[in-house]
Design an enzyme around this catalytic site. Sequence first.
Site, short mmCIF file in Angstrom:
data_model
loop_
_atom_site.label_atom_id
_atom_site.label_comp_id
_atom_site.label_asym_id
_atom_site.label_seq_id
_atom_site.Cartn_x
_atom_site.Cartn_y
_atom_site.Cartn_z
N GLU A 123 -6.55 -7.99 -0.40
CA GLU A 123 -6.55 -7.53 1.00
C GLU A 123 -7.95 -7.24 1.53
O GLU A 123 -8.23 -7.49 2.69
CB GLU A 123 -5.65 -6.31 1.15
CG GLU A 123 -4.19 -6.65 0.95
CD GLU A 123 -3.27 -5.47 1.21
OE1 GLU A 123 -3.11 -5.08 2.38
OE2 GLU A 123 -2.73 -4.92 0.24
N LYS A 180 4.76 -10.48 9.15
CA LYS A 180 5.69 -9.44 9.61
C LYS A 180 6.23 -9.81 10.99
O LYS A 180 7.42 -9.66 11.25
CB LYS A 180 4.99 -8.07 9.65
CG LYS A 180 4.80 -7.45 8.28
CD LYS A 180 4.22 -6.04 8.38
CE LYS A 180 4.04 -5.44 7.00
NZ LYS A 180 3.42 -4.12 6.99
N HIS A 191 1.47 -10.72 -26.42
CA HIS A 191 2.67 -11.43 -26.85
C HIS A 191 2.94 -12.68 -26.04
O HIS A 191 3.98 -13.30 -26.20
CB HIS A 191 3.88 -10.48 -26.79
CG HIS A 191 3.71 -9.30 -27.70
ND1 HIS A 191 4.19 -9.26 -28.98
CD2 HIS A 191 3.05 -8.13 -27.51
CE1 HIS A 191 3.87 -8.11 -29.55
NE2 HIS A 191 3.17 -7.41 -28.67
N GLY A 210 0.80 -1.22 0.00
CA GLY A 210 0.00 0.00 0.00
C GLY A 210 0.83 1.27 0.00
O GLY A 210 0.33 2.34 -0.35
#
Length: 363
Positions: free
Chosen positions: A249, A359, A265, A68
Amino acid sequence: MRDTRLAAERAGVLDDEAARRSIDRSDMAGAIEGLPGQLRLAADRSGDLPVPDRAVDVREVIVLGMGGSAIGADLVAGAFADRLRVGLTVRRDPMLPAHVGRNTLVIASSFSGQTEETLTATQAALERGAPVVAITTGGRLADLSRERGFPLISFEASGQPRAAIGHGAGLVLGLLGRAGLLAEVEVAEELRLAAAAVDRGLSAWGPTVASAQNGVKGLAQLLHDRLAVVVANDHLAPVARRWKTQFNENAKVWAAWDELPEAAHNTVMGFGSPFWTGERVFVVALAGDGEPGRTVQRREAVLELLDSERTPFEVITLAAGSRLAQAFAGVVLGDLLSLYLALLRRVDPTPVDAIARLKARLS
Ligand code: PA5
């Protein structure tokens, strides 16, 4: 008949305010409605943001950030690619590329100021003698700016980093303007036009607009229980990326994004396989108003191939004037769509427990 009844039942959770509030307990709807205010605040501040003294002869800009706190800079890089005097790269990695040095303006962007990857790369930039400036609400990054004497642009925000995208994009744009890196751009005016585009999006597609009149709630019903793939080109490619991350999220679902013309492609070779994609995948193509004819032809040719493989898709044209305003019209549309998907799935859009756990585990 069954589909109609299901759609009506689902519309209930989207249109009934009490039902919505019982799921959206931390008020992500309110956070999305705060976006125009953030852009206007950044416009007001744009004239006096601090630029590092050593930011002379800047040959490139690198924005360090994750999630974010990175996406706002992507939007700016996309919208102003035609007017930026130097290259702007958004770097989502603790490793700093070898070319970063004294002529690189480094912008360290972290909502919390605690993000490991951003802090590690910022330390490396300081060691290389690069001019650094921080954009954050506080944390270790703010401490580092005080200890090492580099400029700090702080902003106040509660809630989630992803809901602060107006601060993230607006302050990066203001800083680029103050550093003289934008050719013929009225930064404050650009940000106010973007805020007005978001206001129009909220009026047309916001939570209080009933499903019968609200195309975004209708799109949420189509996407419900399908894998969304968002495709866009040029300045709208970062918007496709934003949609993907907001689906992850807010709605807590897998999602993917892709970029045109590159997808012509390679991605086209995968259309139709595995066999269940026709049932389970839904492609949304984002288009800008007033695109060059060749861009339109290319997208149409790709969508024809998709159609021949019976994969459903919808093209959404963002009609909002400037490139930045178009991008922000797309951002608010995707934010609302992810909110409605969360409501249909009956998950609270705000908490991101797995990210917090990761985290904590890595700290
Ligand atoms: O949306 C989120 O919560 C994440 O993507 C964070 O933005 C990301 O983990 C980085 O954290 P911060 O924005 O605090 O630097």
